[in-house]
Design an enzyme around this catalytic site. Structure first.
Site, PDB file in Angstrom:
ATOM      1  CD  GLU A   1      -2.829  -0.556   2.651  1.00  0.00           C
ATOM      2  OE1 GLU A   1      -2.978   0.632   3.035  1.00  0.00           O
ATOM      3  OE2 GLU A   1      -3.276  -1.527   3.262  1.00  0.00           O
TER       4      GLU A   1
ATOM      5  CD  GLU B   1     -12.415   2.452  -0.576  1.00  0.00           C
ATOM      6  OE1 GLU B   1     -12.953   1.591   0.165  1.00  0.00           O
ATOM      7  OE2 GLU B   1     -11.187   2.550  -0.739  1.00  0.00           O
TER       8      GLU B   1
ATOM      9  CE  LYS C   1     -10.802   3.745   4.089  1.00  0.00           C
ATOM     10  NZ  LYS C   1      -9.457   3.272   3.697  1.00  0.00           N
TER      11      LYS C   1
ATOM     12  CD  GLU D   1      -7.966   7.278   5.920  1.00  0.00           C
ATOM     13  OE1 GLU D   1      -8.239   6.141   5.496  1.00  0.00           O
ATOM     14  OE2 GLU D   1      -6.796   7.695   6.022  1.00  0.00           O
TER      15      GLU D   1
END
Length: 460
Positions: free
Chosen positions: A261, A315, A318, A324
């Site tokens: 990641e 997203e 999140k 985020e």
């Protein structure tokens, strides 16, 4: 030593290779699903195959719909064992059953590449799961071999909290206790199985205004390591070499390193102005060029790193921070947030003019839930094994768990999920309401509705 009499031919050949070699061949992405507006997996698979250079994905579970959707695409898929399932996989029978249920129905039509055993297990704990991590990796590998599957590898992604220091890289080492107790046997397993050691290096979380160019692959004076005589012109190389030095100190410099990641958000909370499309394009574009350029790092020249950018989509579930929600390369409608050459035939590294839509600010008189109060609760699909692990971790880290014990105000309903919900929120609130304090290895989610129930009052 024989001396070539045709140096010009070798030079012309080298120049030809440099001219025809593409700058970036492929890249991996993390395919997260914390959104209520994301396209179905089959549509995602077709889009990636047809329109992008993305040739591998990593998912955070063993979602059968996603795994099946990538059948026949030749896109590599890495799946994840939930942290709470790790102890059970030290039993060979359970490991074989797990493989039979989660791998064999889809393999080899879907090119399953890695099984990630847990997510940042050393960071999140508890100790029982840490102790069982490497044994589970070994037993799961044996279960694959017994099933006749020898091309799926086993690893486990780590946050860089495994390092005691990273500046300068020559001074780096793994944290005491984790180094010999867990990481040395894990690296031995990786060497034996020819699998990669997975790390999550985020320069975004090391950002300061003074280090902006250093974090973003932009021109800067760099960091000089007096011990090695190497100069670092970007923080990504610094972090990767810190991992390498730590591995070398344990005797495993030859094990491949995988970037499981890394990423940079294109939008964020008002105080995080460095979270913007231009910086995201600069960082992720730099990572893409690094991924398969063959340049390597100062201490690992010529090495390529299998790399997964976080993440595929913005997203919207999140949080709690806007950062985020905005790590995606794409919006849910498949438009690019910025252009770094992901699409076939696209030119890289200029931000898309279409801005990321920010979340509206709270309005006066709005309900409390819209005025900034947030609670940490379990995800709907989190199982009791994982939630019990969360309870064990929280109660062993200084949190008063008496409210969920017999006679406590939150003992009823007497279920693992109810107790975990109260304690996860308590942990999240007292540790500063950071988004990572509600992650719990991807089993927690931020809610805007107060989950208090009768006498059981959740703090916020």
């Amino acid at each position: 030593m024989a001396i070539s009499k045709t140096p010009s031919l070798h030079l012309h050949h080298l120049l030809f290779l440099l001219l025809v070699a593409p700058a970036v061949n492929s890249i991996g992405v993390n395919y997260g699903t914390l959104g209520d507006n994301l396209p179905p997996p089959a549509t995602v698979a077709r889009f990636l195959k047809t329109n992008t250079i993305i040739d591998r994905i990593r998912i955070f579970d063993v979602n059968p719909d996603i795994i099946k959707a990538f059948a026949g695409t030749d896109i590599l898929v890495s799946v994840t064992v939930p942290n709470g399932d790790i102890p059970s996989l030290t039993d060979p029978w359970n490991a074989r059953r797990w493989v039979n249920s989660n791998i064999k129905p889809f393999y080899p039509a879907t090119k399953i590449h890695y099984i990630c055993v847990g997510t940042e297990v050393l960071h999140w704990g508890p100790q029982n799961i840490v102790d069982n991590l490497v044994p589970a990796m070994r037993v799961l590998h044996a279960a694959l071999v017994k099933a006749g599957i020898e091309d799926i590898k086993i690893s486990s992604p780590h946050s860089l909290s495994i390092l005691s220091s990273s500046t300068p890289p020559s001074n780096a080492s793994f944290r005491h206790g984790w180094d010999v107790g867990t990481l040395a046997p894990m690296l031995r397993f990786h060497r034996q199985t020819k699998s990669g050691f997975m790390v999550n290096p985020y320069t975004y979380y090391g950002y300061t205004p003074a280090l902006e160019n250093f974090c973003l692959f932009k021109p800067n004076n760099g960091l000089f390591d007096k011990v090695t005589g190497k100069r670092y012109t970007n923080q990504f190389d610094q972090l990767m070499d810190a991992v390498y030095v730590s591995m070398k100190k344990l005797g495993y410099p030859d094990v491949d390193i995988i970037v499981a990641e890394t990423g940079w958000p294109s939008g964020g909370d008002p105080q995080n102005s460095h979270a913007n499309p231009g910086n995201a394009a600069a960082y992720n574009g730099g990572v893409m060029k690094k991924a398969d350029s063959g340049v390597g790092t100062p201490l690992m020249p010529g090495r390529k790193f299998e790399t997964y950018i976080f993440s595929l989509f913005n997203e919207n579930l999140k949080g709690p921070s806007l950062d985020e929600k905005n790590f995606g390369l794409f919006r849910p409608d498949f438009t690019q947030v910025y252009n770094i050459g992901i699409m076939h035939g696209s030119q890289s590294a200029t931000p898309s003019p279409k801005p990321t839509t920010p979340t509206p600010a709270p309005t006066p008189g709005a309900p409390i839930s819209a005025q900034g109060k947030r609670w940490c609760v379990p995800k709907p699909d989190a199982n009791d094994v994982a939630l019990q692990s969360n309870i064990d971790y929280i109660c062993s880290n200084g949190i008063d768990c008496s409210p969920t014990q017999p006679g406590g105000t939150c003992f009823e309903p007497n279920t693992i999920r109810a107790h975990a919900s109260f304690l996860m929120n308590f942990y999240y609130q007292v540790h500063g309401r950071h988004n990572f304090d509600c992650d719990f290895a991807h089993t927690g989610i931020i809610a805007s509705t107060d989950p208090s129930n009768g006498p059981c009052k959740y703090i916020a």
